[in-house]
Design a protein around this motif. Structure first.
Motif, short mmCIF file in Angstrom:
data_model
loop_
_atom_site.label_atom_id
_atom_site.label_comp_id
_atom_site.label_asym_id
_atom_site.label_seq_id
_atom_site.Cartn_x
_atom_site.Cartn_y
_atom_site.Cartn_z
N LYS A 290 -48.49 -53.37 -91.08
CA LYS A 290 -49.14 -52.68 -90.00
C LYS A 290 -48.51 -52.14 -88.73
CE LYS A 290 -53.22 -52.64 -89.47
NZ LYS A 290 -54.48 -51.87 -89.80
N TRP A 291 -47.20 -52.72 -88.41
CA TRP A 291 -46.31 -52.06 -87.58
C TRP A 291 -45.88 -50.83 -87.52
CZ3 TRP A 291 -42.17 -56.63 -86.71
CH2 TRP A 291 -42.77 -57.53 -86.22
N CYS A 292 -45.84 -50.16 -88.84
CA CYS A 292 -45.48 -48.66 -89.04
C CYS A 292 -46.53 -47.78 -89.57
CB CYS A 292 -44.14 -48.74 -89.84
SG CYS A 292 -44.05 -49.81 -91.23
N TYR A 293 -47.89 -48.36 -89.72
CA TYR A 293 -48.86 -47.53 -90.25
C TYR A 293 -49.15 -46.21 -89.81
CZ TYR A 293 -53.49 -47.73 -92.68
OH TYR A 293 -54.51 -47.22 -93.40
N GLY A 294 -49.03 -45.27 -90.75
CA GLY A 294 -49.26 -43.89 -90.19
C GLY A 294 -47.85 -43.34 -89.28
N SER A 295 -46.72 -43.90 -89.38
CA SER A 295 -45.69 -43.66 -88.53
C SER A 295 -44.33 -43.41 -89.55
CB SER A 295 -45.34 -44.63 -87.51
OG SER A 295 -44.63 -45.64 -87.77
N ASN A 296 -43.39 -43.02 -88.95
CA ASN A 296 -42.00 -42.59 -89.64
C ASN A 296 -41.11 -43.88 -89.30
OD1 ASN A 296 -40.82 -40.65 -91.38
ND2 ASN A 296 -39.34 -40.58 -89.67
N HIS A 297 -41.35 -44.82 -88.48
CA HIS A 297 -40.70 -45.87 -88.18
C HIS A 297 -40.21 -46.80 -89.12
CE1 HIS A 297 -40.73 -44.65 -83.92
NE2 HIS A 297 -41.93 -44.15 -84.10
N VAL A 298 -39.32 -47.75 -89.01
CA VAL A 298 -38.75 -48.42 -89.99
C VAL A 298 -38.57 -49.85 -89.24
CG1 VAL A 298 -36.98 -49.16 -91.74
CG2 VAL A 298 -37.84 -46.55 -91.24
N PHE A 299 -39.11 -51.02 -89.71
CA PHE A 299 -38.62 -52.24 -89.02
C PHE A 299 -37.97 -53.23 -90.05
CE2 PHE A 299 -42.29 -50.56 -86.72
CZ PHE A 299 -41.92 -50.78 -85.51
N ILE A 300 -36.58 -53.75 -89.63
CA ILE A 300 -35.90 -54.58 -90.26
C ILE A 300 -35.70 -55.95 -89.87
CG2 ILE A 300 -33.49 -54.67 -91.49
CD1 ILE A 300 -33.40 -51.70 -91.54
N GLY A 301 -36.21 -56.86 -90.39
CA GLY A 301 -35.71 -58.47 -89.86
C GLY A 301 -34.77 -59.10 -91.00
N LEU A 302 -34.16 -59.79 -90.49
CA LEU A 302 -32.88 -60.49 -91.47
C LEU A 302 -32.67 -62.03 -90.98
CD1 LEU A 302 -29.68 -60.11 -89.85
CD2 LEU A 302 -30.78 -57.86 -89.66
N THR A 303 -32.00 -62.71 -91.97
CA THR A 303 -31.36 -64.04 -91.37
C THR A 303 -30.45 -64.50 -92.33
OG1 THR A 303 -32.23 -66.24 -90.76
CG2 THR A 303 -33.16 -65.53 -92.89
N VAL A 304 -29.92 -65.32 -92.04
CA VAL A 304 -28.87 -66.08 -93.20
C VAL A 304 -29.28 -67.45 -93.55
CG1 VAL A 304 -26.66 -66.91 -93.60
CG2 VAL A 304 -26.81 -64.79 -92.41
N ASP A 305 -29.38 -67.53 -94.87
CA ASP A 305 -29.86 -69.15 -95.20
C ASP A 305 -28.56 -69.83 -95.85
OD1 ASP A 305 -30.66 -71.26 -96.70
OD2 ASP A 305 -32.04 -70.46 -98.06
N PRO A 306 -27.90 -70.50 -94.79
CA PRO A 306 -26.62 -71.38 -94.98
C PRO A 306 -26.97 -72.20 -96.43
CG PRO A 306 -27.70 -72.10 -93.13
CD PRO A 306 -28.61 -70.85 -93.41
#
Length: 351
Positions: A290-306
């Motif tokens: 929903k953050w980018c609904y109708g838009s050209n935006h990209v959201f990227i989240g990340l983490t490391v699982d040790p």
């Protein structure tokens, strides 16, 4: 003004091109083609666009349309773009193909996965893979742009910083992706009916989806390897929503490599520094479609699982915008030396 023609304008991707381009200050839409709605006013096909274009749908006359346009967007199923691309190349016109016909460098890969003979393999070497964040310099000099698929866009953007930094094993990547129903197109299909999709989630194209080799090809290009040396597992799922793609990517850290989520996030921020449409979320903030609904935006989240020694990356895009029409317009802006954000600045719609 840039004179634009849209071939296949009445599918969902074509309609999204019309919606966005109708507000582009440097564009005049001169032709909209359709097979099903010839001579019908476009606003009758899409009443939501009433008063936006003032055109009727016309037949797909290649030569006549090429004479009118500076750039042609091809929003066609695979296998149908070749004649258009050939004529455009002959006339020196610019083409942005939103289908799959020019995404592959090796004709055999296309023919194996799409079960279709390619009628212009000589043009493959002239096409540039249209992912602006990775290829904008090549795009700027091209006349034939192969717009990436929606799943590959989300997946490659999520993977690129990891691959360039050489922190994961490129042969042990898993991509679990979800898409809204609009990705299946506008034509009536049993699997897209409300009663089939509502309150339901299903995997499809398991181990056989055609976007797999596209992602592998571009990963290999980032690493300077041959495509066949990269292998990944890609599984798409159909979600009971209209728009959006959420890709969750799992990468195995190289043996003996120790890296924190803070360090990894900085790698992403540095890689996408000054990219207007890419947003790296902070710790414990995970992207939503929903953050980018109708838009050209990209959201990227990340983490490391040790515990598992894996990196986990989640990417959210709108499949019809950054995954199709918006990215195509971003490519057009590059081709004509305009700001990439032109007509694409708006944020997503919430809620």
């Amino acid at each position: 003004m840039i004179k634009v023609a849209i071939v296949g304008s009445t599918g969902y991707t074509g309609a999204e091109l019309v919606r966005l381009l109708s507000h582009h200050p440097e564009v005049e839409i001169v032709a909209l083609t359709s097979q099903s709605y010839v001579d019908q006013a476009y606003e009758e096909v899409y009443p939501s666009l009433t008063g936006q274009v003032g055109l009727s749908c016309q037949a797909q006359d290649i030569e006549a349309l090429m004479n009118e346009a500076d750039v042609v967007f091809l929003a066609l199923p695979h296998g149908l773009s070749v004649p258009w691309a050939q004529e455009a190349y002959r006339q020196g016109k610019k083409v942005i193909d939103l289908g799959a016909d020019f995404r592959f460098r090796e004709v055999q890969t296309y023919e194996n996965w799409y079960k279709t003979k390619h009628e212009a393999p000589d043009l493959l070497s002239q096409a540039v893979y249209g992912l602006p964040e990775l290829n904008r310099h090549k795009i700027r000099e091209s006349v034939l742009v192969a717009n990436p698929g929606c799943y590959p866009t989300a997946s490659i953007l999520g993977l690129a910083p990891l691959l360039q930094a050489k922190v994961i094993n490129p042969k042990k990547i898993i991509i679990d992706a979800k898409s809204g129903v609009s990705g299946a197109g506008r034509s009536a299909k049993l699997g897209s009916l409300y009663g089939e999709v509502n309150e339901n989630v299903k995997a499809y194209g398991v181990a056989t989806h055609r976007h797999t080799p596209e992602i592998e090809q571009e990963i290999a290009a980032l690493l300077g390897m041959e495509a066949e040396k990269v292998k990944l597992s890609f599984t798409p799922h159909l979600m009971p929503m209209t728009r959006g793609i959420l890709s969750t990517i799992y990468g195995e850290l190289l043996e003996n490599l120790q890296i924190s989520a803070v360090e990894l996030r900085q790698i992403y921020k540095d890689f996408y520094d000054k990219e207007p449409f890419i947003h790296i979320t902070e710790e414990d903030q995970w992207p939503q479609t929903k953050w980018c609904y109708g838009s050209n935006h990209v959201f990227i989240g990340l983490t490391v699982d040790p515990r598992t020694h894996r990196v986990i990356v989640t990417t959210a895009i709108d499949n019809l915008v950054k995954g199709a029409a918006g990215q195509a317009i971003q490519n057009m802006n590059i081709l004509f030396d305009l700001p990439e954000t032109k007509a694409l600045e708006r944020p997503g719609i919430w809620p």
